[in-house]
Design a protein around this motif. Structure first.
Motif, mmCIF file in Angstrom:
data_model
loop_
_atom_site.group_PDB
_atom_site.id
_atom_site.type_symbol
_atom_site.label_atom_id
_atom_site.label_comp_id
_atom_site.label_asym_id
_atom_site.label_seq_id
_atom_site.Cartn_x
_atom_site.Cartn_y
_atom_site.Cartn_z
ATOM 1 N N GLU A 15 35.670 -15.250 -4.519
ATOM 2 C CA GLU A 15 36.812 -15.139 -3.785
ATOM 3 C C GLU A 15 36.519 -16.897 -2.247
ATOM 4 N N THR A 55 41.858 -11.664 6.948
ATOM 5 C CA THR A 55 40.571 -11.562 6.871
ATOM 6 C C THR A 55 40.420 -13.222 6.632
ATOM 7 N N ARG A 71 44.932 -11.122 0.116
ATOM 8 C CA ARG A 71 43.880 -10.324 0.969
ATOM 9 C C ARG A 71 44.429 -10.419 2.453
ATOM 10 N N LEU A 83 34.796 -9.932 0.858
ATOM 11 C CA LEU A 83 35.169 -11.069 -0.019
ATOM 12 C C LEU A 83 33.929 -11.859 -1.088
ATOM 13 N N ALA A 133 45.407 -16.263 0.884
ATOM 14 C CA ALA A 133 45.326 -14.598 1.421
ATOM 15 C C ALA A 133 46.427 -14.238 -0.059
ATOM 16 N N ASP A 183 39.478 -5.995 9.921
ATOM 17 C CA ASP A 183 40.326 -6.441 9.776
ATOM 18 C C ASP A 183 40.854 -6.592 11.175
ATOM 19 N N PRO A 222 40.849 -6.141 -2.776
ATOM 20 C CA PRO A 222 41.710 -6.226 -0.880
ATOM 21 C C PRO A 222 41.167 -5.027 -0.997
#
Length: 229
Positions: A10, A37, A33, A6, A28, A89, A2
């Motif tokens: 993932e 994202t 996450r 990525l 997520a 983000d 986290p």
């Protein structure tokens, strides 16, 4: 992990989740996450129907190399670390706030870029590099933002157009909104006269008009009070 970039694994999990019909929030949660994202990852790489893990992984590596080059070549213009995951983000989240309020996505992305730099300004070339879009896309979006009084244009010392937000941007925006509301109030009053204030429709429109008139006056009063303090 986290907060970090990525991984290919993932991205494969994202692709599998999309194939299973899972939403971004569910995917997520599985990956621990933020949903923003996952949303940004899928949107930047073809959307839910075209997302491919290996292709997305390669494309992200290419974008990272480009971003690093821009950061090294234009540190003052960039204004923030474009390879910072937390900031990316937040930028995605901030952009969605504009989009959810009805702003076209390109305009929203430009507003985010301008808000998240110390100078509050960018040139068209900087926006093209940061957003990885065509100059025509930037030009069209900037014109629309100028018409709404959300950005202003000035020539810098190198005779390049720079686009700014400033401390008065939202002050002007609120006053513009109040003016638009006043136009609606006049329209509602006219409709009330035509329908008659005692008819159900006329009474309803009269009530809406009085509310919007009050709201418009209060917006102007609050903004002016804030500006004096």
């Amino acid at each position: 992990m986290p907060g970090g970039r990525l991984t290919l694994h993932e991205r494969e999990c994202i692709a599998a989740g999309l194939a299973d019909g899972l939403g971004y929030t569910q995917i997520a949660a599985q990956l621990e996450r933020p949903a923003s994202t996952i949303s940004r990852e899928v949107t930047r790489n073809g959307g839910p129907g075209r997302y491919r893990a290996d292709r997305a992984h390669r494309a992200t590596a290419v974008r990272a190399r480009r971003s690093t080059a821009v950061t090294m070549q234009q540190p003052a213009a960039t204004g923030f670390a474009v390879d910072n995951d937390a900031l990316r983000d937040f930028a995605a989240y901030f952009t969605e706030l504009f989009v959810n309020d009805g702003m076209p996505r390109m305009q929203a992305r430009i507003m985010t870029c301008l808000h998240l730099t110390d100078s509050g300004s960018r040139t068209a070339a900087e926006l093209v590099s940061l957003l990885e879009v065509s100059p025509a896309s930037i030009s069209t979006a900037i014109r629309a933002l100028e018409q709404r009084d959300l950005v202003r244009r000035e020539r810098d010392s190198r005779r390049r157009d720079r686009y700014y937000i400033d401390d008065d941007t939202w002050y002007r925006t609120t006053l513009n909104l109040a003016r638009v509301t006043e136009v609606r109030v006049h329209a509602l009053r006219r409709a009330t006269e035509i329908l008659g204030p005692t008819t159900p429709a006329g009474a309803r429109l009269d009530g809406i008009g009085r509310y919007l008139d009050y709201l418009s006056q209060e917006m102007v009063a609050v903004v002016e009070r804030w500006h004096r303090e």
